[in-house]
Design a protein around this motif. Structure first.
Motif, PDB file in Angstrom:
ATOM      1  N   PHE A  42      41.750  12.800 -42.187  1.00 51.93           N
ATOM      2  CA  PHE A  42      42.231  14.339 -42.532  1.00 51.93           C
ATOM      3  C   PHE A  42      41.094  15.547 -41.515  1.00 51.93           C
ATOM      4  O   PHE A  42      39.818  15.027 -41.888  1.00 51.93           O
ATOM      5  CB  PHE A  42      41.269  14.127 -43.973  1.00 51.93           C
ATOM      6  N   ARG A  43      41.770  15.877 -41.308  1.00 52.45           N
ATOM      7  CA  ARG A  43      41.143  17.088 -40.102  1.00 52.45           C
ATOM      8  C   ARG A  43      40.122  17.904 -40.762  1.00 52.45           C
ATOM      9  O   ARG A  43      40.609  18.265 -41.411  1.00 52.45           O
ATOM     10  CB  ARG A  43      41.757  17.854 -39.380  1.00 52.45           C
ATOM     11  N   LEU A 103      37.498  20.386 -40.155  1.00 55.28           N
ATOM     12  CA  LEU A 103      37.595  21.737 -39.327  1.00 55.28           C
ATOM     13  C   LEU A 103      36.244  22.325 -38.553  1.00 55.28           C
ATOM     14  O   LEU A 103      36.509  22.907 -37.881  1.00 55.28           O
ATOM     15  CB  LEU A 103      38.309  22.930 -40.556  1.00 55.28           C
ATOM     16  N   ALA A 151      52.164  18.431 -42.131  1.00 55.61           N
ATOM     17  CA  ALA A 151      51.416  19.208 -43.634  1.00 55.61           C
ATOM     18  C   ALA A 151      49.966  19.050 -42.206  1.00 55.61           C
ATOM     19  O   ALA A 151      49.235  20.374 -42.340  1.00 55.61           O
ATOM     20  CB  ALA A 151      50.503  17.717 -43.684  1.00 55.61           C
ATOM     21  N   GLU A 152      49.538  18.569 -41.132  1.00 59.63           N
ATOM     22  CA  GLU A 152      48.380  19.157 -40.044  1.00 59.63           C
ATOM     23  C   GLU A 152      48.604  20.508 -39.517  1.00 59.63           C
ATOM     24  O   GLU A 152      47.547  20.980 -39.571  1.00 59.63           O
ATOM     25  CB  GLU A 152      48.359  17.476 -39.470  1.00 59.63           C
ATOM     26  N   THR A 153      49.094  20.314 -39.065  1.00 55.43           N
ATOM     27  CA  THR A 153      50.042  21.947 -37.859  1.00 55.43           C
ATOM     28  C   THR A 153      49.942  22.853 -38.958  1.00 55.43           C
ATOM     29  O   THR A 153      49.272  23.693 -38.857  1.00 55.43           O
ATOM     30  CB  THR A 153      51.391  21.507 -37.605  1.00 55.43           C
ATOM     31  N   LYS A 154      50.244  22.865 -40.620  1.00 54.08           N
ATOM     32  CA  LYS A 154      50.135  23.933 -41.326  1.00 54.08           C
ATOM     33  C   LYS A 154      48.630  24.272 -41.537  1.00 54.08           C
ATOM     34  O   LYS A 154      48.663  25.219 -42.516  1.00 54.08           O
ATOM     35  CB  LYS A 154      51.104  23.479 -42.774  1.00 54.08           C
ATOM     36  N   MET A 155      48.618  23.023 -42.045  1.00 55.26           N
ATOM     37  CA  MET A 155      46.595  23.327 -42.721  1.00 55.26           C
ATOM     38  C   MET A 155      46.261  23.789 -41.158  1.00 55.26           C
ATOM     39  O   MET A 155      45.118  25.055 -41.581  1.00 55.26           O
ATOM     40  CB  MET A 155      45.873  22.072 -42.719  1.00 55.26           C
ATOM     41  N   LEU A 156      45.988  23.646 -39.948  1.00 52.72           N
ATOM     42  CA  LEU A 156      45.047  24.758 -38.724  1.00 52.72           C
ATOM     43  C   LEU A 156      45.866  25.299 -38.910  1.00 52.72           C
ATOM     44  O   LEU A 156      44.887  26.464 -38.788  1.00 52.72           O
ATOM     45  CB  LEU A 156      45.856  23.852 -37.614  1.00 52.72           C
ATOM     46  N   ASP A 178      47.336  28.011 -41.062  1.00 46.53           N
ATOM     47  CA  ASP A 178      46.656  27.977 -42.284  1.00 46.53           C
ATOM     48  C   ASP A 178      45.242  28.495 -42.636  1.00 46.53           C
ATOM     49  O   ASP A 178      44.504  29.485 -42.546  1.00 46.53           O
ATOM     50  CB  ASP A 178      46.665  27.823 -43.472  1.00 46.53           C
ATOM     51  N   ASN A 179      44.666  28.733 -41.484  1.00 42.50           N
ATOM     52  CA  ASN A 179      43.245  27.952 -41.051  1.00 42.50           C
ATOM     53  C   ASN A 179      42.867  28.951 -39.369  1.00 42.50           C
ATOM     54  O   ASN A 179      41.868  28.449 -39.039  1.00 42.50           O
ATOM     55  CB  ASN A 179      42.481  26.976 -41.065  1.00 42.50           C
TER      56      ASN A 179
END
Ligand code: SAH
Ligand code: SF4
Ligand code: F3S
Length: 449
Positions: free
Chosen positions: A138-139, A141, A184-189, A191-192
């Motif tokens: 779970f990355r 940030l 999902a990981e790309t979207k999370m990054l 979105d941030n």
């Protein structure tokens, strides 16, 4: 709070691993510091692709002896490909090492460090079973180097076993991540705050999960709102498909740039390297790629001095470089890697000749690169600003002055700005070019500033 100093050597995959390792350590309560003298834990994440890379690491590790002598409680750890390759040999060579941890075991790294602190015994952890470091993270940030440009792993490992290459033995066989996880990981990054994602895989064009190919991954990620640029490295020519090329053409977010190493232009050497293509096939692929994506920037890698490389083999490489007209190339002198097929062959090219060939290829490519870059003079390009240089405006504000960034084709651009634009996409009019970089002028609302 214990303090950790983590230094990264090697490729982008290592940079990403370092971020993941740091993310885990931050969760475990560590505080990052930027030098070894203040640190309670010193970690080197390393590369073993060539002997020179290894020697550099060993010499830096040697220099830590003083710190260990003054502060015996400091924990010194070797991570990465060199750790995976040398295992307990590393400990023999560097007696003040406390930890040797391969790339498949990072998940348990905080535990290992705790164990060393408690038991005061060195730990070697290089098991490849389970291959745990496969993106089941779970990355965190907080561990990102910056918020606007991030890496995402799509696969790792390699099944190609090119005869000179250590990567398959230290990174294991191919493991591709499921597309939903990558998305999902790309979207999370994004979105941030992330604008540019570089997808990583040692042999990324060989990605396959369920029925999905790299083209499917790129198509899916292109849909993410807020993402401006998608890159991917490194492509093996044998797996570059028409579908992939058409996907690059049809999606504005995918940077028209292919890093596709040729390694040699001699069919005899390519065969001995086990590359699985001939110079003719490679050049045909380049032609096809440019037909489909006319503004495609193509970069390549070459190895000079592979065992048995004659003058005429080398000439064939020179010819291929001239004909392929690459945007840029990375040239390496062959370095025998223990355990690889090629290391069983006697070396036939003396170091001085390797050096000469290396320099000649650099010179030829530098002229070609300069020509490519010259063509951009007078044009306006989108640049993602990566940082501010020194403040060279007398009386200017901090962070102003020289700025650097990259075009979609991955060329470095320098320009002046009254304020720091790091992390922003801007328009720059190219005013001059060399083989290595572009100079330009910042445009405001499409007009020159
Ligand atoms: N995964 C990447 C390779 C990583 S190594 C890929 O397949 O493209 C990066 C480059 O290092 C290779 O492309 C090759 O040109 C060079 N290289 C690999 N092994 C080498 C060796 N034993 N000696 C010299 N150069 C090597
Ligand atoms: Fe090494 Fe060849 Fe795999 Fe690239 S494709 S990582 S050069 S074995
Ligand atoms: Fe080096 Fe390992 Fe990357 S050997 S090039 S750090 S995969």
């Amino acid at each position: 709070m214990p303090k950790v100093y983590l230094r990264t050597f090697g490729c982008q995959m290592n940079k990403l691993d370092s971020e993941l390792v740091l993310g885990e350590l931050l969760r475990a309560g560590y505080q990052p510091v930027d030098n070894e003298f203040e640190a309670d834990v010193i970690l080197f994440n390393t590369c073993s692709v060539r002997e020179h890379a290894e020697e550099r690491v060993y010499s830096h590790l040697g220099a830590l002896k003083k710190i260990k002598k003054n502060r015996p409680e400091v924990i010194i750890g070797l991570l990465g490909c060199l750790a995976q390759k040398d295992k307990n040999k590393a400990l023999k060579r560097v007696p003040h090492l406390d930890l040797v941890c391969g790339p498949h075991r990072y998940k348990i790294l905080p535990e290992l460090i705790r164990k060393i602190a408690e038991e005061h015994r060195p730990v070697i952890e290089t098991s490849q079973s389970g291959l745990e470091n496969d993106g089941a993270y779970f990355r965190n940030l907080e561990a990102r180097q910056n918020s606007f440009q991030n890496y995402v792993r799509v696969m790792q490992g390699c099944n190609n076993y090119c005869s000179y290459c250590i990567v398959p033995s230290v990174r294991g066989t191919v493991r591709s991540r499921p597309l939903p996880d990558i998305a999902a990981e790309t979207k999370m990054l994004v979105d941030n705050g992330c604008l540019e994602i570089t997808l990583l895989g040692q042999n990324i064009t060989a990605y396959r999960s369920e029925k999905n190919t790299l083209a499917d991954v790129l198509k899916e990620l292109s849909k993410i709102n807020g993402l401006a640029r998608l890159r991917f490295i490194t492509s093996h020519p044998a797996y570059v498909t028409q579908e992939l090329l058409e996907t690059i053409r049809d999606n504005d977010k995918i940077c028209p740039y292919l890093h596709m190493p040729a390694q040699s232009g001699s069919n005899r050497i390519l065969k001995a390297m086990k590359r699985g293509y001939t110079a003719e096939i490679y050049l045909d692929l380049i032609r096809q790629a440019r037909e489909i994506v006319p503004d495609l920037g193509i970069a390549s890698d070459f190895i000079v001095g592979f065992p048995g490389e004659t003058e005429s083999d080398f000439e064939a490489t020179v010819n291929l470089i001239r004909e392929a007209d690459f945007q840029n190339c990375f040239i390496f002198k062959y370095s025998p890697r223990p355990g690889t097929k090629a290391a069983e062959l006697a070396e036939t090219v003396p170091e001085a000749i390797k050096k000469e060939r290396n320099n000649l290829l650099l010179k030829i490519q530098s002229e070609i690169s300069a020509r490519h870059n010259q063509k951009l003079v007078g044009k306006t390009d989108d640049v993602l600003v990566e940082g501010g240089g020194k403040n060279n405006h007398p009386g200017g504000r901090a962070g102003s002055g020289k700025q650097t960034g990259r075009t979609v084709h991955n060329q470095i651009v320098f320009f002046e700005s009254p304020n720091d634009l790091t992390g922003q996409l801007v328009k720059v009019r190219i005013t001059s070019a060399t083989s290595l970089s572009l100079q330009g002028r910042l445009m405001a609302n499409g007009r020159e500033n």
